[in-house]
Design a protein around this motif. Structure first.
Motif, short mmCIF file in Angstrom:
data_model
loop_
_atom_site.label_atom_id
_atom_site.label_comp_id
_atom_site.label_asym_id
_atom_site.label_seq_id
_atom_site.Cartn_x
_atom_site.Cartn_y
_atom_site.Cartn_z
N HIS A 166 -10.97 8.61 4.36
CA HIS A 166 -10.31 7.70 3.35
C HIS A 166 -10.35 8.34 2.28
N CYS B 235 -4.98 1.82 -2.69
CA CYS B 235 -6.00 2.22 -1.60
C CYS B 235 -5.98 3.44 -1.12
N GLU C 183 -5.91 -3.85 7.05
CA GLU C 183 -7.28 -3.42 6.62
C GLU C 183 -7.93 -4.04 5.49
N GLU C 184 -6.90 -4.23 4.54
CA GLU C 184 -7.62 -4.99 3.50
C GLU C 184 -7.95 -6.49 3.58
N GLU D 268 -4.53 3.27 8.06
CA GLU D 268 -4.27 1.96 7.83
C GLU D 268 -2.70 1.70 7.21
N HIS E 160 -3.73 4.25 1.12
CA HIS E 160 -3.36 4.03 2.78
C HIS E 160 -1.94 4.92 2.73
#
Ligand code: ZN
Ligand code: ZN
Length: 467
Positions: A225, A162, A197-198, A128, A164
């Motif tokens: 992830h 997150c 993606e979020e 992402e 990424h």
């Protein structure tokens, strides 16, 4: 080459065991010495096969400094969903310099980088690109101070909360190793930098922009992830259902505005909304079969401007999480029924507006693929560092690629400092999770493990005629 058996090669090559025995015997060696020599030969062949799968620490060492520099740069300069322009171009430039065939602006800011290496399967690795509207409160020296405008025009802080940034850095490190070791694999490697993606939209945008028609369509896909549930050095595999279906709803309840001192002249949408929220909570507790995964959360409610004014409408936002398609349908129908009925009960002048604004299916890890890829991961990280994990509740639009027929493994990468994790667990606490302003992974070991695991699974997948 892994996966090719001696029996499949005809005529047998010069190093075929039977020919070797005959040759050694002709040369006058004792049978026991011959057997030992052959055993050693097999051991060395096996060792080289494993070495080909797992990225050696030397390989990771060689690419680590650049991957780490990229991580720091991305962490300091995060961008919101669909606005990842600088992020995408940083990724694109690096992949281009490595020799990948790179296309930018696929589905907005998406990046597609392809490396063709002879005949073989087409395999995809996805990262992402986006960050979150979160104000960073970690104490890392490269903490983000970035602010940006969100979709509504509000000035918001931005943070890679997150992980990424680490996914992107790992992908570039992996890309470098795959270029340098083309003799360890064959086929087509497709690297994807996915925007948004979020906000659960980027994967769909890339598909609609021809991701699988303009570029080689992968038969297998991989993504990882990072999280603070697992210590660094470990990866988690969840065969089958990995996460949840997600549905986002926006509901507008209509009333009749008036003076706060004269409720008899108005119809109060705040009271209708309050009753609706409470009744919605009976869906999971009273309507869904016990044991089925079901979450109905009202994440915001907005109505009114002043204490003595009854507004004429109210709005609320919901997220619904499920694992079963039937339960998903049942809950969405119940939300509509309850919302309409409460509005009717409250005497609303018109039916509420129920908008289904976002949705994504759950990520399904193909169990056979998960089982197969466990072996190279164990070879790369150690058997004890590949663990089986339970499904999680957050959702992901990676499922869009799976729904397009890309058999996949989406696995978890440990990001937690082992000592801090142990201390937190001993105190009955957990470390700051993804999306927290305090989320910070133990970067070096996490990034190294990310690269080593990606290389391990890609080499495994790209060494098979039919993955
Ligand atoms: Zn996230
Ligand atoms: Zn994420």
């Amino acid at each position: 080459m892994i996966g090719k058996t001696f029996g499949s090669i005809y005529p047998p090559p010069l190093w075929h065991p039977h020919l070797l025995i005959t040759r050694f015997r002709l040369a006058g060696y004792h049978p026991r010495i011959i057997k030992t020599a052959i055993l050693l030969l097999f051991l060395s062949l096996t060792a080289s096969a494993i070495a080909q799968t797992a990225a050696s620490s030397k390989e990771v060492d060689a690419v680590y400094p650049q991957a780490h520099d990229l991580y720091v740069d991305l962490h300091q300069n995060p961008e919101l969903s669909t606005h990842e322009t600088q992020t995408a171009s940083k990724l694109a430039v690096r992949l281009q310099n490595l020799g990948y065939d790179v296309t930018e602006h696929v589905g907005g800011t998406g990046v597609v980088a392809i490396l063709r290496n002879g005949t073989g399967p087409t395999v995809m690795l996805r990262t992402e690109l986006d960050a979150l509207p979160v104000e960073e409160k970690t104490d890392v020296p490269y903490a983000s101070k970035v602010r940006a405008k969100d979709e509504a025009g509000n000035d918001v802080p931005v943070m890679h909360a997150c992980g990424h940034d680490l996914h992107m850095a790992a992908l570039v490190g992996t890309a470098a190793i795959m270029v340098k070791s083309r003799d360890t694999w064959h086929g087509t490697l497709v690297l994807i930098g996915q925007p948004a993606e979020e906000t659960i939209g980027g994967a769909k945008m890339m598909i609609e922009d021809g991701l699988f028609t303009r570029f080689p369509k992968p038969s297998v896909g991989v993504a990882l992830h990072i999280g603070n549930d697992l210590p660094v050095g470990q990866v988690g595999i969840t065969p089958g259902v990995y996460n949840t279906n997600a549905d986002s709803l926006r509901i507008t309840i209509y009333g009749k505005g008036g003076h706060g001192s004269a409720p008899q002249t108005a119809i109060d949408p705040i009271v209708i909304a309050a009753r609706t929220i409470l009744t919605l909570q009976t869906i999971a507790s009273r309507e869904v079969t016990p044991g089925e995964m079901a979450v109905v959360t009202v994440g915001y409610i907005r109505a009114g401007t002043k204490n003595n004014i009854i507004p004429d409408q109210g709005e609320m936002g919901l997220t619904v999480r499920t694992r079963n398609a039937g339960v998903r349908k049942q809950i969405l129908a119940a939300i509509t029924r309850i919302t309409k009925a409460e509005a009717l009960a409250g005497g609303a002048p018109q039916e509420p507006l129920i908008e289904h604004i976002e949705e994504t299916n759950l990520v399904y890890n193909d169990p056979t693929l998960a089982q197969r890829l466990r072996l190279p991961l164990e070879a790369a990280l150690g058997k004890e560092n590949v663990i089986t994990t339970e499904p999680v509740t957050p959702s992901e639009d990676y499922s869009v690629f799976i729904d397009q027929g890309v058999t996949s493994l989406y696995f978890s990468l440990g990001g937690a400092n082992p000592q801090k994790l142990a201390e937190a667990r001993a105190a009955g606490m957990s470390l700051p999770s993804n999306h927290s302003p305090f989320f910070v992974p133990d970067v070096e070991p996490a990034l190294r493990t990310g690269i080593a695991s990606e290389v391990a699974v890609l080499r495994n997948l790209l060494n098979r005629a039919k993955p």
